[in-house]
Every structure is written in structure tokens, then in C-alpha cells.
Scaffold this motif. Structure first.
Motif, PDB file in Angstrom:
ATOM      1  N   ILE A  22       1.146  -1.374  -0.491  1.00 50.52           N
ATOM      2  CA  ILE A  22       0.084   0.089  -0.230  1.00 50.52           C
ATOM      3  C   ILE A  22       0.909   1.316   0.055  1.00 50.52           C
ATOM      4  O   ILE A  22       0.670   2.342  -0.850  1.00 50.52           O
ATOM      5  CB  ILE A  22      -0.900  -0.605   1.104  1.00 50.52           C
ATOM      6  CG1 ILE A  22      -2.281  -1.308   1.038  1.00 50.52           C
ATOM      7  CG2 ILE A  22      -1.669   1.275   1.334  1.00 50.52           C
ATOM      8  CD1 ILE A  22      -2.716  -0.925   1.999  1.00 50.52           C
ATOM      9  N   PRO A  23       1.956   1.467   0.622  1.00 46.26           N
ATOM     10  CA  PRO A  23       3.154   2.560   0.853  1.00 46.26           C
ATOM     11  C   PRO A  23       4.002   3.022  -0.908  1.00 46.26           C
ATOM     12  O   PRO A  23       4.307   3.634  -0.382  1.00 46.26           O
ATOM     13  CB  PRO A  23       3.440   2.354   2.167  1.00 46.26           C
ATOM     14  CG  PRO A  23       2.860   1.457   2.710  1.00 46.26           C
ATOM     15  CD  PRO A  23       2.480   0.277   1.881  1.00 46.26           C
ATOM     16  N   GLY A  24       3.534   1.919  -1.563  1.00 50.18           N
ATOM     17  CA  GLY A  24       4.106   1.904  -2.652  1.00 50.18           C
ATOM     18  C   GLY A  24       6.152   1.080  -2.586  1.00 50.18           C
ATOM     19  O   GLY A  24       5.629   0.060  -1.600  1.00 50.18           O
ATOM     20  N   LEU A  63       9.352   0.129  -1.321  1.00 53.19           N
ATOM     21  CA  LEU A  63       9.133  -0.243   0.228  1.00 53.19           C
ATOM     22  C   LEU A  63      11.208  -0.377  -0.175  1.00 53.19           C
ATOM     23  O   LEU A  63      11.536  -0.176   0.928  1.00 53.19           O
ATOM     24  CB  LEU A  63       9.311  -0.870   0.572  1.00 53.19           C
ATOM     25  CG  LEU A  63       7.454  -0.004   1.211  1.00 53.19           C
ATOM     26  CD1 LEU A  63       7.074  -1.252   2.980  1.00 53.19           C
ATOM     27  CD2 LEU A  63       7.292   0.798   2.030  1.00 53.19           C
ATOM     28  N   SER A  64      11.676  -0.615  -0.835  1.00 50.92           N
ATOM     29  CA  SER A  64      13.055  -1.196  -1.660  1.00 50.92           C
ATOM     30  C   SER A  64      14.380  -0.327  -0.712  1.00 50.92           C
ATOM     31  O   SER A  64      13.681   0.870  -1.189  1.00 50.92           O
ATOM     32  CB  SER A  64      13.002  -1.500  -3.095  1.00 50.92           C
ATOM     33  OG  SER A  64      12.192  -2.090  -3.420  1.00 50.92           O
ATOM     34  N   GLY A  65      14.263  -0.620  -0.239  1.00 49.21           N
ATOM     35  CA  GLY A  65      15.929   0.371   0.560  1.00 49.21           C
ATOM     36  C   GLY A  65      15.027   2.042   1.711  1.00 49.21           C
ATOM     37  O   GLY A  65      15.934   2.756   2.047  1.00 49.21           O
ATOM     38  N   ARG A  66      13.260   1.498   2.099  1.00 50.09           N
ATOM     39  CA  ARG A  66      13.189   2.600   3.169  1.00 50.09           C
ATOM     40  C   ARG A  66      12.950   2.545   4.767  1.00 50.09           C
ATOM     41  O   ARG A  66      12.909   0.452   4.079  1.00 50.09           O
ATOM     42  CB  ARG A  66      11.912   2.688   2.349  1.00 50.09           C
ATOM     43  CG  ARG A  66      12.174   3.698   1.076  1.00 50.09           C
ATOM     44  CD  ARG A  66      10.621   3.638   0.966  1.00 50.09           C
ATOM     45  NE  ARG A  66       9.626   4.315   1.592  1.00 50.09           N
ATOM     46  CZ  ARG A  66       8.224   4.965   0.947  1.00 50.09           C
ATOM     47  NH1 ARG A  66       7.378   4.105   0.366  1.00 50.09           N
ATOM     48  NH2 ARG A  66       7.512   5.901   1.880  1.00 50.09           N
ATOM     49  N   ALA A  67      13.168   2.853   4.845  1.00 47.64           N
ATOM     50  CA  ALA A  67      13.020   2.703   6.224  1.00 47.64           C
ATOM     51  C   ALA A  67      11.842   2.565   6.866  1.00 47.64           C
ATOM     52  O   ALA A  67      10.775   3.851   6.246  1.00 47.64           O
ATOM     53  CB  ALA A  67      13.748   4.436   6.921  1.00 47.64           C
ATOM     54  N   VAL A  68      11.044   1.804   7.776  1.00 51.93           N
ATOM     55  CA  VAL A  68       9.723   1.534   8.142  1.00 51.93           C
ATOM     56  C   VAL A  68       9.745   1.515   9.336  1.00 51.93           C
ATOM     57  O   VAL A  68      10.595   0.337   9.879  1.00 51.93           O
ATOM     58  CB  VAL A  68       9.538   0.150   7.150  1.00 51.93           C
ATOM     59  CG1 VAL A  68       7.826   0.563   8.040  1.00 51.93           C
ATOM     60  CG2 VAL A  68       8.926   0.774   5.707  1.00 51.93           C
ATOM     61  N   GLY A  97      11.448  -5.596   0.958  1.00 51.06           N
ATOM     62  CA  GLY A  97      13.314  -4.687   0.676  1.00 51.06           C
ATOM     63  C   GLY A  97      13.319  -4.139   1.854  1.00 51.06           C
ATOM     64  O   GLY A  97      13.750  -2.668   1.773  1.00 51.06           O
ATOM     65  N   ALA A  98      11.999  -3.443   2.753  1.00 52.98           N
ATOM     66  CA  ALA A  98      12.413  -2.092   3.721  1.00 52.98           C
ATOM     67  C   ALA A  98      13.394  -2.395   4.988  1.00 52.98           C
ATOM     68  O   ALA A  98      14.247  -3.988   4.649  1.00 52.98           O
ATOM     69  CB  ALA A  98      11.133  -2.254   4.712  1.00 52.98           C
ATOM     70  N   SER A 120       4.013   8.570   5.121  1.00 50.02           N
ATOM     71  CA  SER A 120       3.652   8.033   5.329  1.00 50.02           C
ATOM     72  C   SER A 120       2.638   7.539   6.247  1.00 50.02           C
ATOM     73  O   SER A 120       3.379   6.341   6.949  1.00 50.02           O
ATOM     74  CB  SER A 120       3.117   7.188   4.126  1.00 50.02           C
ATOM     75  OG  SER A 120       3.347   5.870   4.164  1.00 50.02           O
ATOM     76  N   LEU A 121       2.032   7.042   6.515  1.00 46.37           N
ATOM     77  CA  LEU A 121       1.428   5.796   7.665  1.00 46.37           C
ATOM     78  C   LEU A 121       0.240   4.993   6.949  1.00 46.37           C
ATOM     79  O   LEU A 121      -0.648   5.119   6.360  1.00 46.37           O
ATOM     80  CB  LEU A 121       0.353   7.002   9.135  1.00 46.37           C
ATOM     81  CG  LEU A 121       0.877   7.810   9.730  1.00 46.37           C
ATOM     82  CD1 LEU A 121       0.254   8.997  10.739  1.00 46.37           C
ATOM     83  CD2 LEU A 121       2.685   7.382  10.131  1.00 46.37           C
TER      84      LEU A 121
END
Length: 267
Positions: free
Chosen positions: A33-35, A37-42, A60-61, A137-138
Motif C-alpha cells: 500500500i505505501p508503494g 519500499l525498497s531500501g526505505r526506512a519503515v 525490501g524495507a 506516510s502512515l
């Protein structure tokens, strides 16, 4: 996930508001849903045994997971080993932590929130005076009733304080409904995932003042504004200046009208 649960002898804690999700396809849909996430901090709150955590890592988060149930830590430790450098597990109470300081960089929040702290965390994320927030985003699982209150429109029964706080400077949408049968144990109600992204903040408005005005107005939602807002200094004068009829009830005001009231009251 069922094997993990069995191996560690885990069961959902009613006291902690836990309901576990095992369906990997459903979890992958939530993680999408958030798009990308590769390499993104979650940031994930209440990962439990790690069902959603696995989906986020597969996407990939780089996940920071806050968990206060010590019983779940061994299962999460297995995930840390399986995804080296991609998962950081922190034991503790998410309500007592500074999430921005913890994350350091911009981050997305994705969580199947424990029901007993979900609304409190959501209001906290929405209420910061600094805007745009550090979170990008949430993506949050709530009881369906709470999700509907977040995206509700003026003049409808679910419209209230949560809708005002969510919609004045974010775009909030109900991304998907989740049937109660998807959880173990099944909760008594349906659930839904809400996705929220920050938008521009109206100038000259204090988030705290908007929170106070909406809390007062909806605290006595069946009463006219002249009654519900009389305890908020300056509020009735603000209604007069704005040409808002004090005989109206809170649920008939638009988000923009609440923002205008808060602007009048902001220092």
C-alpha cells in the motif's frame, strides 16, 4: 507463521490487544500500500510474531519494530538473523518513545496496531506542531469503525474529532477492508487499513488549538456549538467573527471551518 507460533508457544494476548495475521498474500498486499519500499526506512509498532514484518522485509524495507511483548522477541530474533542488517527490534512501549529520534531519517509507518493503543498513537502522529512530519506516510490497521471515523465526511455519523485531525493537513483514505476471519483469534469486528499522507499545512494554525477545539466541540456533539464551545476561551467570539451560526452542531461543520476556528484562536 503458524509453525513459528507453535515453535515458540505463542498465543495472542487480549490484554495487549493482539490479533495475529497469517495470510502471506494479504500481508504482502498491506505491505504494498505505501508503494515501493525498497531500501526505505519503515517503523512497525507491535509486530507480534512477525507476520507483517516478514512482508515488509520481503518488500525490501529496512524495518525498525517496537514490541513490548517479550514472548515474541525470540521469533523476531529469528527474522533478524534471516534478514541481516534489515531488521532492528526494540523492546518497549511505543507510546513512551520518540519515534523521530529513534528513526533518524524520514520513515514510513506500517503497522497492524494493537487495538488498545492504536488511536492514541494515530492522534500523536497527527498532532505534531512541526510540519511536514518526519514520517512520509502512515499505513495502519484499525477496527473498521475507527477507520471509517478517520475518513468520514461532515454531516455523517462517523464524522468527528479523528476526521478533523486526519483531514486538515493529510490525505486519508480507506485502502482495504480485512475480514475478521483473517485474524487469529478472530476479533469481534471487521478491520480496515487506512493510508495517510501529509499535505500542506494551513498557515497560522496551531495543531494543539485545532485539537482542543475539535475535542470540545465533539465532546458534546449533540449540543449546539454555543454550549459545547463555551468552555474554550474566545471560541464563541471566533464563531461570530467567522459568521458560523452557534446553533449548529459539531458534525455539521466542515474541516475547513474547524481550521478557521483554530486559526482565530491560535496565538
Amino acid at each position: 507463521m503458524r509453525e513459528v507460533i507453535a515453535r515458540h508457544g505463542l498465543s495472542a494476548s487480549k490484554a495487549l490487544g493482539q490479533n495475529f495475521l497469517f495470510d502471506e498474500q494479504l500481508l504482502d498486499r498491506i505491505a504494498a500500500i505505501p508503494g515501493d519500499l525498497s531500501g526505505r526506512a519503515v517503523l512497525e509498532i507491535g509486530p507480534g510474531p512477525g507476520g507483517l514484518t516478514r512482508a515488509l522485509l520481503r518488500a525490501g524495507a529496512c524495518v525498525t519494530a517496537i514490541e513490548m511483548d517479550r514472548r515474541c522477541l525470540p521469533a523476531l530474533a529469528e527474522l533478524e538473523e534471516a534478514f541481516p542488517g534489515k531488521l532492528r527490534v526494540i523492546e518497549g512501549d511505543a507510546l513512551a518513545m520518540d519515534h523521530d529520534a529513534l528513526m533518524g531519517e524520514p520513515y514510513a509507518v506500517v503497522a497492524n496496531l494493537p487495538y488498545n493503543v492504536g488511536t492514541a498513537l494515530f492522534v500523536r502522529w497527527l498532532s505534531g506542531e512541526t510540519w511536514p512530519p518526519r514520517w512520509t506516510s502512515l499505513t495502519l490497521m484499525f477496527q473498521l469503525e475507527v477507520a471509517q471515523r478517520i475518513v468520514a465526511q461532515p454531516g455523517t455519523d462517523p464524522f468527528g474529532r479523528l476526521a478533523v485531525l486526519a483531514q486538515w493537513r493529510t490525505a486519508a483514505k480507506l485502502a482495504m477492508k480485512v475480514h475478521r476471519s483473517a485474524f487469529t483469534p478472530p476479533p469481534k469486528v471487521m478491520s480496515a487499513v487506512v493510508h495517510v499522507e501529509p499535505t500542506a499545512m494551513p498557515a497560522g494554525v496551531s495543531a494543539r488549538m485545532l485539537e482542543r477545539a475539535s475535542e470540545a466541540a465533539f465532546g458534546q456533539r449533540r449540543k449546539m456549538l454555543r454550549q459545547s464551545l463555551k468552555g474554550l476561551p474566545g471560541a464563541l467570539d471566533a464563531l461570530d467573527r467567522l459568521g458560523i451560526d452557534s446553533a449548529r452542531r459539531a458534525e455539521t461543520l466542515s474541516v475547513a471551518e474547524f481550521v478557521a476556528i483554530a486559526e482565530q484562536l491560535s496565538p
